[in-house]
Design a protein around this motif. Sequence first.
Motif, PDB file in Angstrom:
ATOM      1  N   ALA A 216      63.001  32.016  58.125  1.00  0.00           N
ATOM      2  CA  ALA A 216      61.779  32.701  58.547  1.00  0.00           C
ATOM      3  C   ALA A 216      61.197  33.587  57.453  1.00  0.00           C
ATOM      4  O   ALA A 216      59.994  33.541  57.188  1.00  0.00           O
ATOM      5  N   SER A 217      62.064  34.381  56.771  1.00  0.00           N
ATOM      6  CA  SER A 217      61.522  35.308  55.775  1.00  0.00           C
ATOM      7  C   SER A 217      61.029  34.572  54.539  1.00  0.00           C
ATOM      8  O   SER A 217      60.060  34.988  53.914  1.00  0.00           O
ATOM      9  N   GLN A 218      61.702  33.471  54.173  1.00  0.00           N
ATOM     10  CA  GLN A 218      61.246  32.698  53.013  1.00  0.00           C
ATOM     11  C   GLN A 218      59.915  32.026  53.338  1.00  0.00           C
ATOM     12  O   GLN A 218      59.061  31.879  52.467  1.00  0.00           O
ATOM     13  N   ILE A 219      59.758  31.597  54.595  1.00  0.00           N
ATOM     14  CA  ILE A 219      58.502  30.977  55.016  1.00  0.00           C
ATOM     15  C   ILE A 219      57.382  32.004  54.906  1.00  0.00           C
ATOM     16  O   ILE A 219      56.322  31.741  54.343  1.00  0.00           O
ATOM     17  N   LYS A 220      57.643  33.231  55.387  1.00  0.00           N
ATOM     18  CA  LYS A 220      56.634  34.292  55.319  1.00  0.00           C
ATOM     19  C   LYS A 220      56.305  34.633  53.884  1.00  0.00           C
ATOM     20  O   LYS A 220      55.176  34.932  53.541  1.00  0.00           O
ATOM     21  N   GLY A 221      57.318  34.571  53.008  1.00  0.00           N
ATOM     22  CA  GLY A 221      57.114  34.867  51.595  1.00  0.00           C
ATOM     23  C   GLY A 221      56.385  33.745  50.871  1.00  0.00           C
ATOM     24  O   GLY A 221      56.052  33.881  49.699  1.00  0.00           O
ATOM     25  N   GLY A 222      56.194  32.615  51.540  1.00  0.00           N
ATOM     26  CA  GLY A 222      55.438  31.516  50.954  1.00  0.00           C
ATOM     27  C   GLY A 222      56.211  30.649  49.975  1.00  0.00           C
ATOM     28  O   GLY A 222      55.638  29.801  49.306  1.00  0.00           O
ATOM     29  N   LYS A 223      57.528  30.878  49.870  1.00  0.00           N
ATOM     30  CA  LYS A 223      58.308  30.121  48.890  1.00  0.00           C
ATOM     31  C   LYS A 223      58.648  28.724  49.391  1.00  0.00           C
ATOM     32  O   LYS A 223      58.872  27.818  48.600  1.00  0.00           O
ATOM     33  N   ILE A 224      58.759  28.562  50.703  1.00  0.00           N
ATOM     34  CA  ILE A 224      59.002  27.243  51.272  1.00  0.00           C
ATOM     35  C   ILE A 224      58.001  27.015  52.394  1.00  0.00           C
ATOM     36  O   ILE A 224      57.492  27.974  52.972  1.00  0.00           O
ATOM     37  N   VAL A 225      57.725  25.736  52.673  1.00  0.00           N
ATOM     38  CA  VAL A 225      56.705  25.410  53.669  1.00  0.00           C
ATOM     39  C   VAL A 225      57.354  24.735  54.874  1.00  0.00           C
ATOM     40  O   VAL A 225      58.093  23.760  54.712  1.00  0.00           O
ATOM     41  N   PRO A 226      57.111  25.270  56.077  1.00  0.00           N
ATOM     42  CA  PRO A 226      57.687  24.654  57.268  1.00  0.00           C
ATOM     43  C   PRO A 226      56.793  23.523  57.766  1.00  0.00           C
ATOM     44  O   PRO A 226      55.573  23.656  57.754  1.00  0.00           O
ATOM     45  N   LEU A 227      57.391  22.397  58.171  1.00  0.00           N
ATOM     46  CA  LEU A 227      56.589  21.280  58.673  1.00  0.00           C
ATOM     47  C   LEU A 227      56.734  21.099  60.174  1.00  0.00           C
ATOM     48  O   LEU A 227      55.802  20.657  60.831  1.00  0.00           O
ATOM     49  N   ALA A 228      57.915  21.406  60.714  1.00  0.00           N
ATOM     50  CA  ALA A 228      58.094  21.280  62.163  1.00  0.00           C
ATOM     51  C   ALA A 228      59.341  22.032  62.607  1.00  0.00           C
ATOM     52  O   ALA A 228      60.280  22.204  61.839  1.00  0.00           O
TER      53      ALA A 228
END
Lengths: 328, 444
Positions: A216-228
Motif C-alpha cells: 500500500a505505501s509503495q503504491i501511494k509513493g508511486g514506485k509500483i503500480v497496482p493493476l488489480a
Amino acid sequence: MQTNRRALLALCGSALASFVAISTSPVTAQTWPDKPITFVNPFAAGGGTDAFARPLAAELTKQLGQSVIIDNKGGAGGTLGAGVAARAAKDGYTFFVGAVHHTIAPSIYAKLTYDLEKDFEPIAVVAMVPHVVVVNPAKVQAKSLKELIEFAKANPGKLSFGSAGNGTSHHLAGEMFKALTKTDLQHVPYKGAGPMMQDLLGGQIDMAFDGLGSSASQIKGGKIVPLALAAKERSSAVADVPTSAEAGVAGFEASAWYGVWAIAGTPKEIKDKMAAEIAKALKAESIGSVWAAQGAKIGPVGADMAAFVKSEIENWGKIAKGANVKIE
Amino acid sequence: MEVFDGLALGFATALTITNLSYCLLGVFLGTAIGVLPGLGPAATIAILLPATFALPPVTALIMLAGIFYGAQYGGSTTAILVNLPGETSSVVTALDGYQMARQGKAGRALATAAIASFFAGTVCTFLIALFAPPLTEIALKFGPAEYFSLMVLGLIASIVLASGSILHALGMIIIGLLLGVVGTDVNAGTQRFTFGFLELADGIGFVIVAMGIFGIGEIVANLENEGTRDVSIKTVSGLMPTREDWRRMVAPVLRGTALGSVLGILPGGGAALASFGAYALEKKVSRNRAELGKGAIEGVAAPEAANNAGAQMSFIPMLTLGIPANPVMALMIGAMIIQGIQPGPSVIKEQPALFWGVIASMWIGNIMLLVLNLPLIGLWVRMISVPYHFLYPSILAFCSIGVLSLSNSPFDVYLMALFGFLGYVFKKLDCEPAPLLLGFILGR
C-alpha cells in the motif's frame, strides 16, 4: 565482587522463573483465566503474524486481566510451531495463531507432525489481507490487467514475478493467476516479502502478487503500480484499484490471513469465552487503526472459519498440485 | 538548506525530556542485551513492541532504535573479555580483542571499541541526514550480478582472515559454506542436510555456531589447561588507550567506517559482512598487519567501526522505503504500523518530525553510549578476575538461556553444545574459526 555474584544469581533466577511460568492445574471454566495465556505463534518474532498477533494479545491482556503471551516458535514455514502447539495441554491456556500457510502446507509438505483440522478447533480469522497485482512501471508498460495479460501471452516466460518464498501465498497466488489467465510467468522466490519488494522497486523483477499491507505505501509513493486486487470487494486502503473481476479475471481471489485456533479438546465454555473476547478486542480503536494501515479485514469465525479452512485447503491443494509445488 | 532545517527539527524533537529519557532507556537496554550472549535485539524489541502502544510514535522508534545500536556496543564487551561474541557483528572483534584481554589490555580494547563505534556512529548519522534518498537509489541498483561479485570477494577475503596455515583456512571456509547451506533451498524448496530434523529446515542460526565454536570451545580448551584457565593471568594495565594506541587507531577507524557505510545500506548480511571485510582490509593494508590476530588494536578498531557504521546505515532502506534490511528493522516497521503510520516513501514528507527526530536521536544515543560505556569499563574488566569455577558456569548458563530465547527451542541448545565440541576439536587441530564463520555467512 560478592554483590556482583548475587546480582548475577538473582538475574538467572528470574529468567528461569519466567520459563516455568505455566504449569498444569485442573481447569474450571468459571475462574478462567486465572493465569497467563499463551498464544503459540509458529513464525519468528517480527514476521507477518506478529504484526496482528501482538496488538491483539495486548488488547486481550487488557480485557482479561491476565497476560496473553506470544510464544514465537518459528521454523519450517510455520509447520514446526504448529506441531508443538498440537501437543500442548488442552486446558484453555494455550492457543494457536495460524495463517494461510497452514492451509497450504498439507499439499506441499511430504509429511506433517499435526493435522490442522483434527488437532485444532477454529475460533476466529482475525485478519485477512488481500493480495494485489503490482508491477514496476519502469519495466512493464501495461496500464491495466488486460494489457498485462496480452503482453504476457505475446511474450511467454518473459515476465518474472517475485514471491516471499516457495509455497508461500505470494507464490501460489501467482500460480493461480497463471492457471486462470493461461499465461507463462517466471517465478523468483525470495527469503521473505522485504527482499522481494526491494528487488521489485529496483527492477530486478517485473511484478509481484504482494500482500496489500506491504504494498500500500509503495503504491501511494508511486514506485509500483497496482493493476488489480485479488478480492471480491475493493479496499479502502487503495480505493481506486479494481477488483480482479472488474479487471477481467473473475475468480482470482487470494488473501494472506491469520487466525486463532484452540487446541482440540479445550472446554467449550473457554472457547466461547475466548471467541467473545476476541470479537470484542477486534472492535477496539487501537486494533482498528493497525488493521486499516495494513488493508486488513476481519474474517469468518467459529463454524464459518472451519468451512473456510476446509475450502482453503482444497483450493490451495489444487493450485499446488497443478503447478507441482513441493517442499521435501 | 533543507537538510539543516530537517536536522534542526530533528534535534528539537529528540531533545525533549521524554524522548531523551526513552533514548537513554533504549541504549541502556541495548547495552545490557548486547552483553548477555545470545539474547539479541530482535527478541527484545519483539517483546517490547506492545509496550510501545502507549508511547507517541517518535518516542517509540527512538527507544527501539536505541536498543538496536546499543546492542552493537554491548556485543563487543563479552567478545573481548571472554571470547564470546554476543552479537553477529562482534565475532571479528573477538579475534584480537580477546588476545588483548589475555595480555592484560582488556580496558584499552574495550575503550577502543567504544570510541571506534562512537566515531562511526557520528559519521553515519550525518551521512543518513545528508544522503539517505540518493543512497537508497544506489542500494536498489544492487542486483544479482553485484551480489554474486560481493560474495566472490567475500570468499577471497576470508582466506586473509586466517593468520595460520592457508590449507587449514581453505578447509574451514568450505566447512563453513557447507554448514551455511543447511536448510531449505530458496529456489527449489528442497531440504539440504537436515537429516529429517524439522528444526534444521530454516538453517542453523549464526549465533548458535558463533557462541558454540568461539565461547564454549574456548571454555573447554581452557579447562583442560590448568595454567591458563583463569583468564586474568596478567595484571590489567591501564583502562584508557595510550597515545600510541590513539595514533594506531585513526586509520583503521576511518577505513572501517567507510567500508561499513557502504555495506550497511545493502539488505541482508550487509552489517555482518562489514566487520569481516574491515578486518580483511586491515590485514592487507595496515602497517602493523603482522600483529593482527595476536592482539593488535587495529583488529578491534576497524571491525567495531565497521559494524556500528553498518548497523546505523541499515536504517536507510527502512526510513526511506519502509523496507526492512534485517529482522530488527522489520520489527521497527511493525512498531510504526501499530502506531497507525504506514512506513514507506511518504514518511519523510508526511512525518518529518519522526524521520528527522529518529536520525537526531541516533547521534544523541551514540553520545549516551560513549558516556555510559567508558566508566563501565573498569567494572567489566574486573569481571574476568572472577575465578574460573564461578565464571565458566555462569557463562554457560547465560549462553544456554540466550540460545533458548532465539526460538524457544531446546534443540538449539544441543546444537550449540555440538558446535562447542567442534570448536574444541578445531582448536586442537590448529584450525582458526573465523574463516569458517565468514564461509557460513556467505553460504546462507
